[in-house]
Design a protein around this motif. Structure first.
Motif, PDB file in Angstrom:
ATOM      1  N   ALA A 180      49.756  70.825  17.276  1.00  0.00           N
ATOM      2  CA  ALA A 180      49.569  71.887  16.281  1.00  0.00           C
ATOM      3  C   ALA A 180      49.941  73.283  16.789  1.00  0.00           C
ATOM      4  CB  ALA A 180      48.131  71.880  15.798  1.00  0.00           C
ATOM      5  N   LYS A 181      49.514  73.610  18.000  1.00  0.00           N
ATOM      6  CA  LYS A 181      49.726  74.941  18.540  1.00  0.00           C
ATOM      7  C   LYS A 181      51.227  75.201  18.781  1.00  0.00           C
ATOM      8  CE  LYS A 181      47.383  78.404  20.608  1.00  0.00           C
ATOM      9  NZ  LYS A 181      46.338  79.108  19.923  1.00  0.00           N
ATOM     10  N   LEU A 182      51.873  74.220  19.389  1.00  0.00           N
ATOM     11  CA  LEU A 182      53.293  74.335  19.696  1.00  0.00           C
ATOM     12  C   LEU A 182      54.125  74.376  18.405  1.00  0.00           C
ATOM     13  CD1 LEU A 182      55.277  74.449  22.007  1.00  0.00           C
ATOM     14  CD2 LEU A 182      55.341  71.967  22.047  1.00  0.00           C
ATOM     15  N   ARG A 183      53.672  73.604  17.431  1.00  0.00           N
ATOM     16  CA  ARG A 183      54.362  73.552  16.147  1.00  0.00           C
ATOM     17  C   ARG A 183      54.394  74.939  15.524  1.00  0.00           C
ATOM     18  NH1 ARG A 183      51.950  68.891  13.901  1.00  0.00           N
ATOM     19  NH2 ARG A 183      50.396  70.147  12.852  1.00  0.00           N
ATOM     20  N   GLU A 184      53.272  75.645  15.617  1.00  0.00           N
ATOM     21  CA  GLU A 184      53.171  76.974  15.049  1.00  0.00           C
ATOM     22  C   GLU A 184      54.100  77.951  15.777  1.00  0.00           C
ATOM     23  OE1 GLU A 184      49.301  79.345  14.256  1.00  0.00           O
ATOM     24  OE2 GLU A 184      48.990  77.255  13.696  1.00  0.00           O
ATOM     25  N   GLU A 185      54.127  77.842  17.109  1.00  0.00           N
ATOM     26  CA  GLU A 185      55.000  78.706  17.912  1.00  0.00           C
ATOM     27  C   GLU A 185      56.467  78.456  17.584  1.00  0.00           C
ATOM     28  OE1 GLU A 185      52.311  78.572  21.817  1.00  0.00           O
ATOM     29  OE2 GLU A 185      54.470  78.373  22.194  1.00  0.00           O
ATOM     30  N   MET A 186      56.824  77.165  17.560  1.00  0.00           N
ATOM     31  CA  MET A 186      58.204  76.782  17.297  1.00  0.00           C
ATOM     32  C   MET A 186      58.638  77.197  15.887  1.00  0.00           C
ATOM     33  SD  MET A 186      59.958  75.308  19.757  1.00  0.00           S
ATOM     34  CE  MET A 186      61.168  74.172  19.100  1.00  0.00           C
ATOM     35  N   ARG A 187      57.676  77.161  14.962  1.00  0.00           N
ATOM     36  CA  ARG A 187      57.940  77.556  13.587  1.00  0.00           C
ATOM     37  C   ARG A 187      58.424  79.005  13.556  1.00  0.00           C
ATOM     38  NH1 ARG A 187      52.558  77.517  10.529  1.00  0.00           N
ATOM     39  NH2 ARG A 187      52.549  75.287  10.824  1.00  0.00           N
ATOM     40  N   GLU A 188      57.682  79.867  14.265  1.00  0.00           N
ATOM     41  CA  GLU A 188      58.042  81.285  14.277  1.00  0.00           C
ATOM     42  C   GLU A 188      59.378  81.505  14.968  1.00  0.00           C
ATOM     43  OE1 GLU A 188      54.631  83.388  15.778  1.00  0.00           O
ATOM     44  OE2 GLU A 188      53.444  82.709  14.073  1.00  0.00           O
ATOM     45  N   GLU A 189      59.574  80.787  16.071  1.00  0.00           N
ATOM     46  CA  GLU A 189      60.840  80.905  16.810  1.00  0.00           C
ATOM     47  C   GLU A 189      62.021  80.460  15.969  1.00  0.00           C
ATOM     48  OE1 GLU A 189      61.447  79.147  20.667  1.00  0.00           O
ATOM     49  OE2 GLU A 189      59.498  79.902  21.286  1.00  0.00           O
ATOM     50  N   LEU A 190      61.823  79.356  15.271  1.00  0.00           N
ATOM     51  CA  LEU A 190      62.901  78.792  14.448  1.00  0.00           C
ATOM     52  C   LEU A 190      63.288  79.748  13.330  1.00  0.00           C
ATOM     53  CD1 LEU A 190      64.570  76.226  14.195  1.00  0.00           C
ATOM     54  CD2 LEU A 190      62.805  75.300  12.680  1.00  0.00           C
ATOM     55  N   ARG A 191      62.295  80.357  12.749  1.00  0.00           N
ATOM     56  CA  ARG A 191      62.538  81.325  11.680  1.00  0.00           C
ATOM     57  C   ARG A 191      63.340  82.513  12.251  1.00  0.00           C
ATOM     58  NH1 ARG A 191      62.463  82.681   6.184  1.00  0.00           N
ATOM     59  NH2 ARG A 191      62.577  84.924   6.180  1.00  0.00           N
ATOM     60  N   GLU A 192      62.900  83.023  13.405  1.00  0.00           N
ATOM     61  CA  GLU A 192      63.592  84.158  14.017  1.00  0.00           C
ATOM     62  C   GLU A 192      65.018  83.801  14.405  1.00  0.00           C
ATOM     63  OE1 GLU A 192      61.265  85.863  17.224  1.00  0.00           O
ATOM     64  OE2 GLU A 192      59.692  86.292  15.763  1.00  0.00           O
ATOM     65  N   LEU A 193      65.172  82.610  14.994  1.00  0.00           N
ATOM     66  CA  LEU A 193      66.492  82.178  15.449  1.00  0.00           C
ATOM     67  C   LEU A 193      67.471  82.031  14.275  1.00  0.00           C
ATOM     68  CD1 LEU A 193      68.316  81.126  17.746  1.00  0.00           C
ATOM     69  CD2 LEU A 193      67.443  78.835  17.253  1.00  0.00           C
ATOM     70  N   THR A 194      67.067  81.329  13.232  1.00  0.00           N
ATOM     71  CA  THR A 194      67.982  81.104  12.109  1.00  0.00           C
ATOM     72  C   THR A 194      68.327  82.422  11.427  1.00  0.00           C
ATOM     73  OG1 THR A 194      66.091  80.569  10.710  1.00  0.00           O
ATOM     74  CG2 THR A 194      67.309  78.719  11.636  1.00  0.00           C
ATOM     75  N   LYS A 195      67.347  83.340  11.388  1.00  0.00           N
ATOM     76  CA  LYS A 195      67.609  84.633  10.759  1.00  0.00           C
ATOM     77  C   LYS A 195      68.536  85.478  11.633  1.00  0.00           C
ATOM     78  CE  LYS A 195      66.085  83.920   7.048  1.00  0.00           C
ATOM     79  NZ  LYS A 195      66.974  83.989   5.897  1.00  0.00           N
ATOM     80  N   SER A 196      68.337  85.428  12.966  1.00  0.00           N
ATOM     81  CA  SER A 196      69.187  86.252  13.822  1.00  0.00           C
ATOM     82  C   SER A 196      70.618  85.710  13.842  1.00  0.00           C
ATOM     83  CB  SER A 196      68.615  86.357  15.236  1.00  0.00           C
ATOM     84  OG  SER A 196      68.749  85.120  15.888  1.00  0.00           O
ATOM     85  N   LEU A 197      70.766  84.396  13.676  1.00  0.00           N
ATOM     86  CA  LEU A 197      72.121  83.827  13.632  1.00  0.00           C
ATOM     87  C   LEU A 197      72.713  83.903  12.226  1.00  0.00           C
ATOM     88  CD1 LEU A 197      71.556  80.528  15.688  1.00  0.00           C
ATOM     89  CD2 LEU A 197      72.585  82.653  16.497  1.00  0.00           C
ATOM     90  N   ASN A 198      71.857  84.226  11.261  1.00  0.00           N
ATOM     91  CA  ASN A 198      72.249  84.255   9.850  1.00  0.00           C
ATOM     92  C   ASN A 198      72.881  82.930   9.435  1.00  0.00           C
ATOM     93  OD1 ASN A 198      72.384  85.471   7.342  1.00  0.00           O
ATOM     94  ND2 ASN A 198      74.523  86.112   7.670  1.00  0.00           N
TER      95      ASN A 198
END
Ligand SMILES: Nc1ncnc2c1ncn2[C@@H]1O[C@H](COP(=O)(O)OP(=O)(O)OP(=O)(O)O)[C@@H](O)[C@H]1O
Ligand SMILES: [Mg+2]
Length: 375
Positions: A180-198
């Motif tokens: 659960a904890k890692l999932r939440e972290e990865m969720r935020e990272e994934l959102r940031e990554l996809t947005k920064s790569l557009n």
């Protein structure tokens, strides 16, 4: 950009067929994070696999970027390796006999992709390093795959999907094997990554919290059909369908009938808890004609108090049947007249210390009463 039109897929089995996807259509804009949300078996993976070219649709049109990758009209299909996509699966699909570098480099070494020339060793090394940097695994190139944690394996899978710089990222429940904890972290990272790569992303999940947190837009699937589409905020606050409301979070469903509706959308309905005032932006005529309706109210939208609140409307006296302490909220089950109502009462902003048997007042603010047809 992705466009899917009238997609149908039936799996033939010995005893009849499974209609996995039934006439689904949607558009994903450039750079958008789009989520297909639905219960198990609703057809999410099948749609994603059709986009990737791993499944052959019975009917439909699929356009990815400027490429018409599938058309049942012209009987045209582009093989998976020639589609401008990167895909990440729930199961990671990391090869255990390879190290991190080899895993990420594998699809690049396989040769031409989207008409590109075969990459040189130097170009591959560069592309792998760039992809690993994006997922915060720089310097881990020579780690054997078997020595990686679940989260690291998922990052390798993501780096592999990104290494050839695809126009579109397809993700099938990529976080569901993480704790659960890692999932939440990865969720935020994934959102940031996809947005920064557009990068345009299509994400598949059955987890509504994940969908709400990650997505620019969500499409809800039930039994192979798309039943709702919208912004996370909109879908959560103003669901137009009981099943969607229920799937996106906890919801009280109070069935009843409309007593009066003004042309401006303000009205009164009779429900199990009593007479309920509402105001909505939905066309009033749509419900008056239907007779039976349901009021959807989120448990956290209801106010619970020991003293009678000042406002006069939508105040009911109820008896607490059960209280569950959940950390940030008390999850309270109340009996009010002929109905049961679930209320989430904010622990920090409540003067109430609820206990079973206690009589309390609840207030249901009219703007949080969402009236839909009772189907
Ligand atoms: N290869 C197959 N052969 C037969 N039936 C299949 C096949 N793949 C999927 N199905 C069926 O099609 C339906 C949709 O499956 P799909 O895997 O797309 O669902 P899903 O929404 O991804 O579910 P989950 O959340 O469990 O992954 C299900 O009823 C499933 O059993
Ligand atoms: Mg699936």
């Amino acid at each position: 950009m992705i466009r899917v039109e009238q997609l149908h897929k039936t799996f033939q089995l010995d005893k009849g067929g499974v209609r996995a996807v039934q006439g689904v259509g949607f558009t994903v804009n450039e750079g958008e994070f789009f989520t297909l949300l639905g219960p198990s078996g609703s057809g999410k993976s099948t749609i994603l696999r059709c986009l990737a070219g791993l499944e052959h649709p019975d009917q439909g049109e699929i356009i990815i970027g400027s490429q018409h990758v599938f058309s049942s009209r012209t009987k045209h299909t582009v093989p998976p390796e020639e589609r401008p996509i990167g895909m990440v699966f729930q199961s990671y699909a990391i090869w255990p006999h390879m190290n991190v570098f080899e895993n990420v480099a594998f699809p690049l070494k396989r040769g031409t992709k989207h008409g590109q020339k075969r990459l040189s060793e130097g170009q591959i090394a560069e592309a792998v390093a760039e992809a690993l940097k994006k997922v915060n695994l720089a310097g881990m190139e020579y780690r054997p795959a078997t020595q990686l944690s679940g989260g690291q394996q998922q990052r390798v899978a993501l780096a592999r999907a990104l290494a050839h710089r695809p126009a579109v990222l397809l993700l099938d429940e990529p976080l569901s094997n993480l704790d659960a904890k890692l999932r939440e972290e990865m969720r935020e990272e994934l959102r940031e990554l996809t947005k920064s790569l557009n990068i345009t992303s299509v994400y598949v999940t059955h987890d509504q919290v994940e969908a709400l947190a990650l997505s620019d837009r969500i499409a809800v699937l039930m039994e192979g059909a798309l039943v709702a589409e919208g912004l996370p905020f909109e879908l959560y606050l103003h669901p137009r369908d009981k099943r969607v409301a229920d799937f996106l979070g906890a919801a009280n469903v109070l069935e009843g009938k409309i007593l009066k509706v003004e042309p401006n959308g303000e009205g009164v309905m009779q429900t199990g808890v009593g007479t309920l005032h509402f105001s909505s932006d939905s066309p009033a005529a749509a419900w008056s004609a239907q007779g039976k309706v349901a009021a959807l109210v989120r448990p956290e939208a209801i106010i619970c108090a020991a003293e009678k609140p000042g406002s006069a409307e939508n105040i009911f006296l109820g008896t607490i049947q059960r209280v569950t302490f959940q950390g940030s909220v008390f999850n309270i089950l109340l009996r009010i007249n002929d109905a049961t109502l679930r209320v989430f009462c904010d622990v920090y902003n409540s003067t109430l210390l609820p206990s079973a048997g206690q009589k309390v007042y609840v207030c249901i603010p009219r703007e949080h009463v969402n009236v839909v047809g009772a189907s």
